[in-house]
Design an enzyme around this catalytic site. Structure first.
Site, PDB file in Angstrom:
ATOM      1  N   SER A  38      -9.672  -0.541   7.306  1.00  0.00           N
ATOM      2  CA  SER A  38      -9.660  -0.605   5.384  1.00  0.00           C
ATOM      3  C   SER A  38      -8.705  -1.640   5.343  1.00  0.00           C
ATOM      4  CB  SER A  38      -8.929   0.122   5.732  1.00  0.00           C
ATOM      5  OG  SER A  38      -9.239   1.405   5.436  1.00  0.00           O
ATOM      6  N   SER A  74      -9.671   1.055   3.171  1.00  0.00           N
ATOM      7  CA  SER A  74      -9.565   2.108   1.925  1.00  0.00           C
ATOM      8  C   SER A  74      -7.831   1.615   0.878  1.00  0.00           C
ATOM      9  CB  SER A  74      -8.184   3.061   3.146  1.00  0.00           C
ATOM     10  OG  SER A  74      -7.105   2.314   3.848  1.00  0.00           O
ATOM     11  N   LYS A  84       0.482  -1.275   0.313  1.00  0.00           N
ATOM     12  CA  LYS A  84      -0.176   0.368   0.167  1.00  0.00           C
ATOM     13  C   LYS A  84       1.177   1.589  -0.179  1.00  0.00           C
ATOM     14  CE  LYS A  84      -4.376   2.106   2.746  1.00  0.00           C
ATOM     15  NZ  LYS A  84      -4.975   1.851   3.628  1.00  0.00           N
TER      16      LYS A  84
HETATM   17  N1  GLN Z   1     -13.241   3.986   6.570  1.00  0.00           N
HETATM   18  C1  GLN Z   1     -12.818   4.710   7.823  1.00  0.00           C
HETATM   19  C2  GLN Z   1     -12.084   5.714   7.207  1.00  0.00           C
HETATM   20  O1  GLN Z   1     -12.406   6.068   6.381  1.00  0.00           O
HETATM   21  C3  GLN Z   1     -11.321   3.499   7.241  1.00  0.00           C
HETATM   22  C4  GLN Z   1     -10.062   3.896   6.893  1.00  0.00           C
HETATM   23  C5  GLN Z   1      -8.603   2.625   7.256  1.00  0.00           C
HETATM   24  O2  GLN Z   1      -9.037   1.503   7.854  1.00  0.00           O
HETATM   25  N2  GLN Z   1      -8.348   2.927   7.009  1.00  0.00           N
HETATM   26  O3  GLN Z   1     -11.587   6.544   7.760  1.00  0.00           O
END
Ligand code: GLN
Length: 481
Positions: free
Chosen positions: A176, A152, A77
């Protein structure tokens, strides 16, 4: 050549001389060139990967010592630093940022002779759950390219499920890793907080986030944990896992284990197909000798609100460093006083990051902190108490990873609150520091559904055992791409 093998199979075959790392990596790159214009999992591809694989093959031939990854192509990532490589966080703000050092997970994987095949797409600064907030365009779900792959860590999940790498690393602040794993039918793991070093992971909400593997099998996740988990002097929140071997005993099954079904995660707002898949998974686990019964975690209903309050606050502080003076893109300072310069530079952030920074400036501010930030911290500690109570009675907890099926690209982008609510089943593990895993379970109209298991802190090994038991009850189709 068969690119559709697991990480363990790859390592065994290359080690035994039945597979050339160079040929495998070359073919993987060809596949990326062929299909990734469409899927957009990758933000950059390592142009030295084939050379690196050739070196591994040579070492094996001449009997030199080779690390346990044997040239395995792994995608990363784009919020983890690889020295001398671009690390953009899928943001225009870091479009040209070249990392000056390796993240600890990268150092560890290099020591084991992994090959970083490329950096993969994500929501900007890991804020989102569909990869639509990437400043470089969304990734697409390989099961149906009209649909989001989740996020994400969307690029990670797409690259694993579409055979553009053997395994990937993502980061999980509120789901994410698990959310895109569920949407793309791969395994996604959020370890106990502190099990994997965050050194070199660009922080979003560091008090709750963890790096985690995305793989094709649960055993591959255990294998990856063996490489990357454990104490790190560069991250003082890491815990000493005593070099645990997560693969040993992974076949032990779940006979006699008690599993709690989290009531609040199978209630309001859950898609009926997801609910019936969950019920089916529960009966499979019972068939393997576990006993399952519902358990209520009342604080779950406030968890999303608390999560977004806490993470926006941490993001507001973590992202304050992007002022264009220390990192960022270039434009001259002449003609600006300090504040207007910085506010102009921050126009490079996308809409979701701006939203979070505005909320993150407001909720902990004087006069409001008691109403928002401190209240959110109370929810976090009450939720932790509740889940600790539950783990006195149960070995594991279960819920769907995501309450809904993957949705269409563009469907929710204008409605951030409806996006936030999709996180209802994942944020609990982050707020409480517990490990959780998403296991691919079934399909509905060609779209994947994942089931989530949780364990108590430092019970990562037990969690992997249970996940492996669940995984062995299913047979899933192959990605149609
Ligand atoms: N959807 C969550 C957020 O936007 C999770 C994001 C994540 O785990 N990085 O914060």
């Amino acid at each position: 050549m068969n690119l559709k093998i697991s990480a363990l199979e790859f390592a065994q075959q290359v080690q035994s001389g039945n597979l050339s790392a160079e040929e495998f990596v070359a073919e993987t790159i060809q596949r990326i060139q062929k299909i990734d214009d469409n899927l957009h999992a990758f933000l950059s591809v390592n142009d030295d990967a084939i050379n690196q694989a050739r070196t591994i093959d040579k070492k094996i031939k001449s009997g030199d010592k080779v690390g346990a990854c044997f040239g395995m192509p792994i995608s990363i990532k784009d919020n983890m630093c690889i020295k001398n490589s671009k690390t953009t966080c899928a943001s225009k703000m870091l479009e040209n940022f070249v990392a000056p050092y390796d993240a600890t997970v990268i150092t560890k994987l290099k020591q084991q002779d992994a090959i970083f095949i490329g950096k993969v797409n994500m929501d900007e600064f890991a804020m989102g759950l569909s990869t639509e907030f990437s400043a470089f365009g969304p990734s697409k779900n390989p099961w149906n390219t009209d649909y989001v792959p989740g996020g994400s860590s969307g690029g990670s999940a797409v690259s694993v499920s579409a055979f553009e790498c053997v395994a990937s690393l993502g980061s999980d602040t509120g789901g994410s890793v698990r959310n895109p794993a569920s949407f793309c039918s791969v395994v996604g793991y959020k370890p106990t907080y502190g099990l994997i070093s965050r050194y070199g992971l660009i922080s979003y909400a560091n008090s709750i986030e963890q790096i985690g593997p995305l793989t094709r099998t649960v055993k591959d996740t255990a294998f990856m944990l063996n490489m990357i988990a454990g104490l790190d002097s560069n991250d003082n929140t890491t815990i000493d896992n005593k070099n645990e071997d997560y693969l040993s005993g992974i076949d032990s099954g779940i006979e006699g284990k008690k599993i709690g079904i989290i009531t609040e995660m199978i209630g309001e707002g859950i898609d009926p197909t997801v609910l019936s898949a969950t019920k089916d998974a529960i009966s499979k686990l019972e068939g393997l000798g576990a006993t399952c019964e519902e358990v209520s975690l009342g604080m779950v209903k406030y968890s999303v609100a608390a999560y977004y309050t806490i993470t926006a606050t941490e993001a507001g502080s973590n992202l304050a460093r992007y002022d264009n003076l220390r990192y960022g893109y270039e434009f001259p300072v002449e003609g600006y006083e300090f504040n207007s310069y910085i506010s102009k530079s921050r126009q490079k952030f996308g809409p979701e990051v701006k939203r979070r920074m505005i909320i993150g400036g407001f909720v902990p501010s004087a006069g409001h902190a008691g109403k928002y930030f401190l209240k959110a911290m109370k929810v976090k500690s009450k939720l932790t108490k509740e889940i600790n109570e539950a783990f006195k009675k149960f070995d594991l907890l279960i819920a769907p990873t995501v309450p809904i099926l993957p949705f269409k690209i563009g469907e929710k982008i204008d409605d951030p609150v409806s996006l936030f609510l999709v996180d209802i089943n994942t944020v609990t593990a982050n707020l409480t520091g517990k490990p959780a895993i998403s296991v691919p379970y079934t399909m509905s109209n060609g779209l994947p559904i994942g089931i989530q298991l949780f364990a108590n802190s430092n019970q990562d090994k037990l969690l992997l055992q249970a996940a492996h038991a669940l995984e062995s009850t299913v047979k899933l189709p192959e990605v149609p791409i």
